[in-house]
Structure formats: structure tokens, C-alpha cells
Design a protein around this motif. Structure first.
Motif, PDB file in Angstrom:
ATOM      1  N   ALA A   1       1.123  -1.094   0.076  1.00 21.35           N
ATOM      2  CA  ALA A   1      -0.293  -0.394   0.178  1.00 21.35           C
ATOM      3  C   ALA A   1       0.566   1.208   0.211  1.00 21.35           C
ATOM      4  CB  ALA A   1      -1.046  -0.082   1.480  1.00 21.35           C
ATOM      5  N   ILE A   2       2.046   1.110   0.242  1.00 24.70           N
ATOM      6  CA  ILE A   2       3.228   2.401   0.435  1.00 24.70           C
ATOM      7  C   ILE A   2       3.077   2.705  -0.834  1.00 24.70           C
ATOM      8  CG2 ILE A   2       5.540   2.899   1.716  1.00 24.70           C
ATOM      9  CD1 ILE A   2       4.908   1.155   3.240  1.00 24.70           C
ATOM     10  N   GLU A   3       3.790   2.331  -1.803  1.00 28.06           N
ATOM     11  CA  GLU A   3       3.628   1.887  -2.942  1.00 28.06           C
ATOM     12  C   GLU A   3       2.561   2.961  -3.711  1.00 28.06           C
ATOM     13  OE1 GLU A   3       5.588   1.764  -4.880  1.00 28.06           O
ATOM     14  OE2 GLU A   3       7.152   0.322  -2.551  1.00 28.06           O
TER      15      GLU A   3
ATOM     16  N   GLU B   1      -6.392   4.272   2.787  1.00 28.90           N
ATOM     17  CA  GLU B   1      -7.112   2.824   2.822  1.00 28.90           C
ATOM     18  C   GLU B   1      -6.640   2.035   3.721  1.00 28.90           C
ATOM     19  OE1 GLU B   1      -7.806   1.630  -1.460  1.00 28.90           O
ATOM     20  OE2 GLU B   1      -8.419   3.198  -2.247  1.00 28.90           O
ATOM     21  N   ALA B   2      -5.481   1.903   3.426  1.00 28.85           N
ATOM     22  CA  ALA B   2      -4.852   0.346   4.511  1.00 28.85           C
ATOM     23  C   ALA B   2      -5.097   1.129   5.806  1.00 28.85           C
ATOM     24  CB  ALA B   2      -3.555   0.099   3.950  1.00 28.85           C
TER      25      ALA B   2
ATOM     26  N   LEU C   1      -7.023  -0.426   9.220  1.00 36.69           N
ATOM     27  CA  LEU C   1      -6.297  -0.617   9.989  1.00 36.69           C
ATOM     28  C   LEU C   1      -7.444   0.031  11.565  1.00 36.69           C
ATOM     29  CD1 LEU C   1      -2.450  -0.835   9.704  1.00 36.69           C
ATOM     30  CD2 LEU C   1      -4.103  -2.499  10.655  1.00 36.69           C
ATOM     31  N   LEU C   2      -7.615   1.300  11.449  1.00 31.43           N
ATOM     32  CA  LEU C   2      -8.938   1.911  12.632  1.00 31.43           C
ATOM     33  C   LEU C   2     -10.044   0.993  12.846  1.00 31.43           C
ATOM     34  CD1 LEU C   2      -8.580   4.295  14.311  1.00 31.43           C
ATOM     35  CD2 LEU C   2      -9.230   5.335  12.353  1.00 31.43           C
TER      36      LEU C   2
ATOM     37  N   TYR D   1      -2.559   7.258  17.067  1.00 25.18           N
ATOM     38  CA  TYR D   1      -1.241   6.944  15.910  1.00 25.18           C
ATOM     39  C   TYR D   1      -1.608   7.291  13.984  1.00 25.18           C
ATOM     40  CZ  TYR D   1       3.811   6.863  14.515  1.00 25.18           C
ATOM     41  OH  TYR D   1       5.088   7.313  13.403  1.00 25.18           O
ATOM     42  N   LEU D   2      -2.434   6.649  14.444  1.00 27.49           N
ATOM     43  CA  LEU D   2      -3.158   5.390  12.980  1.00 27.49           C
ATOM     44  C   LEU D   2      -4.109   6.816  12.010  1.00 27.49           C
ATOM     45  CD1 LEU D   2      -4.480   2.205  13.382  1.00 27.49           C
ATOM     46  CD2 LEU D   2      -2.730   2.957  11.817  1.00 27.49           C
TER      47      LEU D   2
END
Length: 119
Positions: free
Chosen positions: A60-62, A69-70, A74-75, A98-99
């Protein structure tokens, strides 16, 4: 007029995550040495490390939108687990905080250039 937004740089984000993981581990070590007085600091650093570890090897970092969205996915999770935290409730609260911070950073593409240990 505002300055144009810099292009998304996945390598910069990965480097930032790596450095935050190292800083969080160091903060946990320091908090561990002080015992009960710094349990809050330990859980906060553990939450930061946990979040960064979840993202470090993610594809997803790309893409900036996929990272957002990622982070939101997670949240939306109900349960966050990490062995060794001092307080589960405090850990979960810090993970969510933090998210939210990272969601704002990813949306605006700001802050990933800050490589200092203390932010």
C-alpha cells in the motif's frame, strides 16, 4: 497561494517508517529502565512501533490513496494485540491516535521528510 504538493515518494515513506520503528524501540527501552513511572511512555512507543511494523512491508505504500485506505482499514479493526504492553486499553488508544495521525500525513503527503527522532 499554496505551494504545490510534492509527488508521492514510497522510498521516503519506507525510510520514515524504518526510522520511527528504531526510535520507538529505543523509547521502549528507556521507558523499561524507569519502570512504573514510564508505563505510559512504553505503551505509546509500543503502539507507534506496532503501527509502523504493520505498514513497513505493505504494498500500500506504493500509492498514496492505497496507503490511506490501508490505514483506515487498520483503524476500523476492533482489536489490537501486542505482547508485553503494560495496559491493553492505553495501547489500543495510542494505536488509534497514531493511525489518525498517519491518515492525516498520508492524505496531505506531509511529515514523511521529518527524520528527527523526536517529532
Amino acid at each position: 497561494m499554496s505551494a504545490p504538493q510534492a509527488p508521492w515518494d514510497p522510498a521516503q515513506v519506507r525510510l520514515w517508517l524504518e526510522r520511527r520503528i528504531k526510535a520507538a524501540r529505543s523509547d521502549q527501552d528507556v521507558a523499561d529502565r524507569y519502570g512504573r513511572d514510564r508505563e505510559d511512555d512504553y505503551d505509546k512507543a509500543a503502539a507507534e512501533e506496532w503501527v509502523c511494523e504493520q505498514l513497513r512491508h505493505s504494498d500500500a505504500i506504493e500509492d498514496q490513496a492505497r496507503l490511506g485506505e490501508a490505514l483506515k482499514a487498520l483503524l476500523a479493526k476492533d482489536d489490537f494485540y501486542r505482547a508485553g504492553v503494560r495496559s491493553e486499553q492505553r495501547f489500543e488508544r495510542e494505536v488509534k491516535t497514531y493511525l489518525r495521525k498517519l491518515i492525516k500525513m498520508a492524505a496531505s503527503n506531509t511529515g514523511f521528510g521529518k527524520m528527527l527522532r523526536y517529532q
